[in-house]
Design a protein around this motif. Structure first.
Motif, PDB file in Angstrom:
ATOM      1  N   ALA A 318       0.831  -1.203   0.000  1.00 38.94           N
ATOM      2  CA  ALA A 318       0.000   0.000   0.000  1.00 38.94           C
ATOM      3  C   ALA A 318       0.863   1.250   0.000  1.00 38.94           C
ATOM      4  CB  ALA A 318      -0.922   0.004   1.216  1.00 38.94           C
ATOM      5  N   THR A 319       0.323   2.327  -0.555  1.00 34.75           N
ATOM      6  CA  THR A 319       1.007   3.619  -0.529  1.00 34.75           C
ATOM      7  C   THR A 319       0.984   4.174   0.894  1.00 34.75           C
ATOM      8  OG1 THR A 319       0.315   4.081  -2.800  1.00 34.75           O
ATOM      9  CG2 THR A 319       1.031   5.962  -1.467  1.00 34.75           C
ATOM     10  N   PRO A 320       2.137   4.540   1.440  1.00 35.46           N
ATOM     11  CA  PRO A 320       2.153   5.076   2.809  1.00 35.46           C
ATOM     12  C   PRO A 320       1.284   6.317   2.927  1.00 35.46           C
ATOM     13  CG  PRO A 320       4.375   4.543   2.081  1.00 35.46           C
ATOM     14  CD  PRO A 320       3.494   4.436   0.876  1.00 35.46           C
ATOM     15  N   PRO A 321       0.747   6.582   4.095  1.00 27.00           N
ATOM     16  CA  PRO A 321      -0.130   7.746   4.261  1.00 27.00           C
ATOM     17  C   PRO A 321       0.640   9.049   4.086  1.00 27.00           C
ATOM     18  CG  PRO A 321       0.388   6.768   6.388  1.00 27.00           C
ATOM     19  CD  PRO A 321       0.896   5.821   5.350  1.00 27.00           C
ATOM     20  N   ALA A 322      -0.041  10.022   3.516  1.00 25.00           N
ATOM     21  CA  ALA A 322       0.546  11.351   3.347  1.00 25.00           C
ATOM     22  C   ALA A 322      -0.282  12.351   4.151  1.00 25.00           C
ATOM     23  CB  ALA A 322       0.556  11.742   1.874  1.00 25.00           C
ATOM     24  N   PHE A 323       0.412  13.270   4.801  1.00 21.17           N
ATOM     25  CA  PHE A 323      -0.262  14.272   5.611  1.00 21.17           C
ATOM     26  C   PHE A 323       0.173  15.665   5.187  1.00 21.17           C
ATOM     27  CE2 PHE A 323      -0.260  10.502   8.289  1.00 21.17           C
ATOM     28  CZ  PHE A 323      -1.556  10.488   8.798  1.00 21.17           C
TER      29      PHE A 323
END
Length: 425
Positions: A318-323
């Motif tokens: 999965a694509t890591p979360p972006a904030f």
């Protein structure tokens, strides 16, 4: 995907807001939801603790994915029952949810896995607790073992306070949650909240926050479920986050997997940043409330897809979360009398005015009373703003609070004070 979100609080309002924006979400339902969630999901009149009703709804409506917000349905085994039907579910099974359902269970797991935490003793009677209390220094921490809605923790500043807390817990002040008590050494340092996703074997960091548990300004008064929070928590540096992942999160997930109870969902680690490094205070088996609100204000991406990957063993790809780089800060508007006996039914006006300029007001404990919104819980609203600094986010959040007309409500006026003070140095 057709998605069901379980829950009715501010955490669930924030999740519904993000899930509804997810490209992979075709239809969003919420059970039971609240007046704020109605703007993002179709609310259904099934309580979060009505496991049979939730199962029936999922099968009747062809639900593909369930996101469980609160802890009680997880501890009761909702995720197990849904997975048995082939429905992907974000949230741990009952065995792994004991990380939140039993503080003693978590402390024992820490001992087995070598996870840094406070020294402790588990007690099943008041006499036993009073007998072992002498082995601890004052102040000392007294915890109800089971679920107590964030209120079953007492930091006793004197021996008399500790004796009283033990008596209260075994006398039923927190119901069955106090049938067993955990006594812990008091840890000094600054607290922080850290979140990580797990698919049972793989883990992925999901941001940090700082909560404010005490009811009053200056961190005084009884513990609550949380009176406000901000994210990220600069005190939790990248180096410290790496330590938390290596020494706390990964050993926890690996131990549970090895013992046949894999953890699927979000791990919320309450941490004490001590002179000896980060130590685990306790785990929660779901997103924090109000920490979820500030995380969701900063999150950028397809939340439904990421949570689904965690729920289906696909987190590694999965694509890591972006904030967003901005800070987010939320102020809890609570009903007068909270956390003891909150005053319900008070009318609330001015929410639309408060939401101008990008501020969001998440409904935490509201209901419809005729043609108006009224207080229906202890924590009622989460007034949430962003800014380039914690100071700016705080200023914008309180400017929005001042636009609300909620005569029977109150809030702390110092959320974010530690970081505001650091930014002023």
């Amino acid at each position: 995907m057709n998605i069901l979100l379980v829950g009715s609080g501010g955490r669930e309002h924030a999740l519904s807001w993000q899930l509804a924006q997810s490209p992979s979400c075709a239809k969003l339902y919420a059970a039971p939801g609240n007046p704020g969630i109605e703007a993002h999901a179709e609310c259904v009149a099934t309580a979060a603790d009505d496991l049979d009703g939730l199962i029936a709804f999922c099968t009747e409506r062809g639900i593909d994915f369930v996101v469980v917000g609160p802890e009680a349905p997880l501890v009761a085994g909702l995720a197990d029952r849904l997975r048995a039907l082939g429905i992907a579910t974000f949230g741990p099974g009952a065995a792994a949810a004991r990380l939140e359902g039993s503080k003693g269970f978590t402390k024992d797991l820490c001992a087995r896995a070598g996870i840094p935490t406070a020294a402790y003793v588990r007690c099943t009677s008041a006499d036993e607790a009073l007998a072992v209390l002498g082995g601890f220094s004052i102040p000392v921490v007294i915890k109800a073992d089971g679920l107590a809605a964030g209120k079953g923790v007492v930091i006793a500043e004197t021996r008399e306070d500790a004796d009283a807390a033990i008596a209260d817990m075994f006398d039923g002040a927190f119901g069955s949650a106090g049938a067993e008590v955990v006594i812990e050494e008091f840890m000094s340092g600054e607290e922080a909240s850290f979140f990580a996703l797990s698919d049972g074997s793989n883990v992925m960091a999901f941001g940090s926050a700082q909560d404010h548990k005490r009811v009053g300004d200056g961190d005084v008064g009884p513990n609550t479920g949380g009176m406000g929070a901000y994210s990220p928590a600069p005190v939790l540096t990248p180096d410290l986050e790496a330590q938390v992942m290596d020494r706390i999160i990964r050993p926890t997930v690996a131990t549970l997997a090895a013992e046949g109870t894999p953890y699927v969902g979000v791990l919320f680690a309450g941490l004490m940043l001590t002179g000896a490094g980060p130590k685990l205070i306790e785990y929660n088996a779901r997103f924090g409330d109000p920490e979820c609100q500030v995380l969701m204000m900063r999150y950028a991406g397809d939340l439904a897809a990421l949570l689904y990957a965690a729920s289906t063993g696909a987190l590694a790809s999965a694509t890591p979360p972006a904030f967003a780089s901005d800070y987010a800060l939320t102020v809890v508007m609570a009903a007068n009398g909270y956390p003891a006996t909150p005053e319900k039914g008070g009318a609330i006006h001015g929410i639309a005015d408060a939401e101008s300029g990008g501020v969001r007001v998440f409904h935490a404990g509201t209901a419809r009373g005729g043609d108006q919104i009224v207080a229906a819980g202890g924590r009622v609203l989460n007034v949430t703003a962003t800014g380039r600094s914690v100071t700016e986010a705080q200023m914008r959040a309180y400017a929005a609070v001042d636009k609300l007309d909620f005569p029977t409500g109150f809030c702390r006026r110092d959320i974010g004070w530690r970081e505001v003070a650091r930014e002023a140095e």
